[in-house]
Scaffold this motif. Structure first.
Motif, PDB file in Angstrom:
ATOM      1  N   GLY A 180     -66.356 -79.570  81.492  1.00  0.00           N
ATOM      2  CA  GLY A 180     -65.953 -78.593  83.050  1.00  0.00           C
ATOM      3  C   GLY A 180     -66.247 -79.818  83.897  1.00  0.00           C
ATOM      4  O   GLY A 180     -66.929 -81.193  83.367  1.00  0.00           O
ATOM      5  N   CYS A 181     -65.904 -79.648  85.067  1.00  0.00           N
ATOM      6  CA  CYS A 181     -66.547 -81.243  86.591  1.00  0.00           C
ATOM      7  C   CYS A 181     -68.518 -80.259  86.122  1.00  0.00           C
ATOM      8  O   CYS A 181     -69.466 -81.272  86.623  1.00  0.00           O
ATOM      9  CB  CYS A 181     -66.536 -79.807  87.793  1.00  0.00           C
ATOM     10  N   GLY A 182     -68.719 -79.509  85.891  1.00  0.00           N
ATOM     11  CA  GLY A 182     -70.688 -79.488  85.549  1.00  0.00           C
ATOM     12  C   GLY A 182     -71.135 -78.988  86.884  1.00  0.00           C
ATOM     13  O   GLY A 182     -72.330 -78.713  86.822  1.00  0.00           O
ATOM     14  N   VAL A 183     -70.367 -79.044  87.915  1.00  0.00           N
ATOM     15  CA  VAL A 183     -71.526 -79.063  88.755  1.00  0.00           C
ATOM     16  C   VAL A 183     -71.068 -77.999  90.312  1.00  0.00           C
ATOM     17  O   VAL A 183     -71.542 -77.477  90.624  1.00  0.00           O
ATOM     18  CB  VAL A 183     -71.401 -80.162  90.237  1.00  0.00           C
ATOM     19  N   CYS A 184     -69.897 -77.169  89.470  1.00  0.00           N
ATOM     20  CA  CYS A 184     -69.475 -75.996  90.796  1.00  0.00           C
ATOM     21  C   CYS A 184     -70.016 -74.973  89.690  1.00  0.00           C
ATOM     22  O   CYS A 184     -70.889 -75.209  89.071  1.00  0.00           O
ATOM     23  CB  CYS A 184     -68.093 -76.020  90.030  1.00  0.00           C
ATOM     24  N   CYS A 238     -69.595 -73.772  85.811  1.00  0.00           N
ATOM     25  CA  CYS A 238     -70.005 -74.643  85.167  1.00  0.00           C
ATOM     26  C   CYS A 238     -71.524 -75.126  85.644  1.00  0.00           C
ATOM     27  O   CYS A 238     -71.881 -74.464  84.124  1.00  0.00           O
ATOM     28  CB  CYS A 238     -69.556 -75.879  85.692  1.00  0.00           C
ATOM     29  N   CYS A 271     -63.837 -73.007  85.115  1.00  0.00           N
ATOM     30  CA  CYS A 271     -64.128 -74.432  86.066  1.00  0.00           C
ATOM     31  C   CYS A 271     -62.615 -74.952  87.546  1.00  0.00           C
ATOM     32  O   CYS A 271     -61.846 -74.977  86.440  1.00  0.00           O
ATOM     33  CB  CYS A 271     -64.574 -75.770  85.721  1.00  0.00           C
ATOM     34  N   LYS A 272     -62.929 -75.038  88.144  1.00  0.00           N
ATOM     35  CA  LYS A 272     -61.301 -75.152  89.229  1.00  0.00           C
ATOM     36  C   LYS A 272     -61.234 -77.326  89.260  1.00  0.00           C
ATOM     37  O   LYS A 272     -61.289 -77.147  90.426  1.00  0.00           O
ATOM     38  CB  LYS A 272     -61.779 -74.433  90.634  1.00  0.00           C
ATOM     39  N   GLY A 273     -63.176 -77.545  88.868  1.00  0.00           N
ATOM     40  CA  GLY A 273     -62.632 -79.136  88.891  1.00  0.00           C
ATOM     41  C   GLY A 273     -61.796 -80.223  88.492  1.00  0.00           C
ATOM     42  O   GLY A 273     -61.500 -79.280  87.579  1.00  0.00           O
TER      43      GLY A 273
HETATM   44 ZN   LIG Z   1     -66.721 -77.136  86.828  1.00  0.00          ZN
END
Ligand SMILES: [Zn+2]
Ligand SMILES: [Zn+2]
Length: 351
Positions: free
Chosen positions: A95-99, A102, A110-112
């Motif tokens: 995933g993006c790791g920051v949403c 995540c 994750c929507k990133g």
């Molecule tokens: Zn994410």
């Protein structure tokens, strides 16, 4: 440059082998030598037969296989936890790791724009090596096999998530509709969590026979033969405290709801398809809590592996050893998985 054969899925119920470079891990990445890479129902439903997926299920022509398990051979710069030689299961989405999702470890949600699932949007496990983000690796306990680990990457993780979210335990009887690999996982894990009685239903003869052989389902019912009456008969007329649909068939979803006891909990994890039910009669008036549950989180995958290790339970025992096939036999493996009579099919690798 070293190359390897990888399986891609053109979408017409065939498999193709293509040559890929053996990747080199970049910052925060590891190179995993594949040991076991199992096939999921979603691979069949959304990729193998035809490319149906959109968004998180859109297949990008990459190396297939989203249930990978193997041994790290090289780590890139900046890795913090793992080293060469470590045995790992892959949480199958990076995933993006920051949403928000995540941050909770639910990279599945994750929507990133960076979200990519192994075997869907980035190369998966059906090749000799997999390039992975270190933060998607979970340690495989020593007493679990690589096939055990692969089975947890998606299928067992999905069942574990729904059962633990419903707080299944010793006071419960569990109804499982759909006895494919995810349903068998739910039955095995339900028992391990202390469930008193597991009742399972399916329409497929092969699946019913396998469930009987494995012994993880106490009462195996043919879904074509008035299963609701039998479920009521087996539960003193009240139904099961907890139910889980692992089939995605509308009739089975309805059976899961109707087979749930007043004030009970029901989860839908089988993907795709639709269902129509009498909201008042089947959900509101019986006071049922209905859960939708999608795969699992990174932490919950780790929890699952720890518990399996503690219990000495082996997910691979829910399948037939003759459907663990080498990569060269990927076409046969997908065909077997599509027929759905054997338990989970797995690609396995030598040494
Ligand atoms: Zn994410
Ligand atoms: Zn899956």
């Amino acid at each position: 440059m070293a190359t390897m054969q990888g399986v891609v899925l053109p979408g017409n119920s065939t498999v193709e082998f293509k040559e890929f470079p053996v990747p080199e891990p970049g910052h925060g990445q590891v190179l995993v030598k594949m040991k076991a890479s199992s096939i999921c129902g979603s691979d069949i439903r959304a990729i193998y037969r035809e490319h149906l997926g959109k968004g998180p299920e859109a297949y990008q022509g990459v190396i297939a296989g989203h249930e990978p398990c193997g041994q790290i051979v090289t780590v890139g710069p900046g890795c913090k936890q793992f080293a060469a030689g470590d045995r790992v299961v892959l949480y199958h989405i990076s995933g993006c790791g920051v949403c928000e999702d995540c941050k909770h470890g639910y990279m599945i949600s994750c929507k990133g724009a960076q979200r990519a699932a192994y075997g869907w949007q980035r190369d998966g496990g059906h090749a000799a090596f997999l390039l992975a983000e270190e933060n998607t690796c979970v340690a495989l306990p020593d007493n679990l096999s690589y096939v055990d680990g692969a089975f947890c990457a998606c299928g067992f993780g999905t069942s574990w998530e729904a059962l633990t979210r419903m707080q299944v335990g010793g006071a419960d009887r569990l109804l499982v509709t759909g006895l494919g690999p995810v349903g068998l996982a739910a039955a095995m894990l339900g028992k391990a969590l202390g469930v008193h009685t597991v009742i399972g239903t399916d329409i497929s003869e092969g699946r019913l026979a396998l469930a009987k052989t494995l012994g993880v389902v106490d009462h195996v019912l043919d879904a074509g033969d008035d299963p609701l009456t039998k479920i009521k008969d087996l539960t003193g007329g009240v139904g099961c405290e907890v139910s889980i649909d692992c089939s995605a068939a509308p009739s089975a979803r309805l059976l899961a709801l109707k087979g749930t006891r007043q004030w009970g909990r029901c989860a839908f994890v089988g993907e795709g398809n639709k269902v129509e039910f009498d909201v008042s009669g089947d959900l509101i008036h019986p006071q049922i809590t209905l859960y939708g549950s999608w795969v699992t989180s990174l932490k919950h995958l780790q929890d699952l592996l720890e518990r399996l290790s503690l219990w000495g339970l082996h997910p691979e025992s829910t399948s037939r050893a003759d459907v663990f096939l080498p990569l060269e036999k990927a076409a046969e493996a997908y065909d077997l998985a599509d027929k759905g009579q054997t338990g989970k099919v797995c690609i396995v690798f030598d040494d």
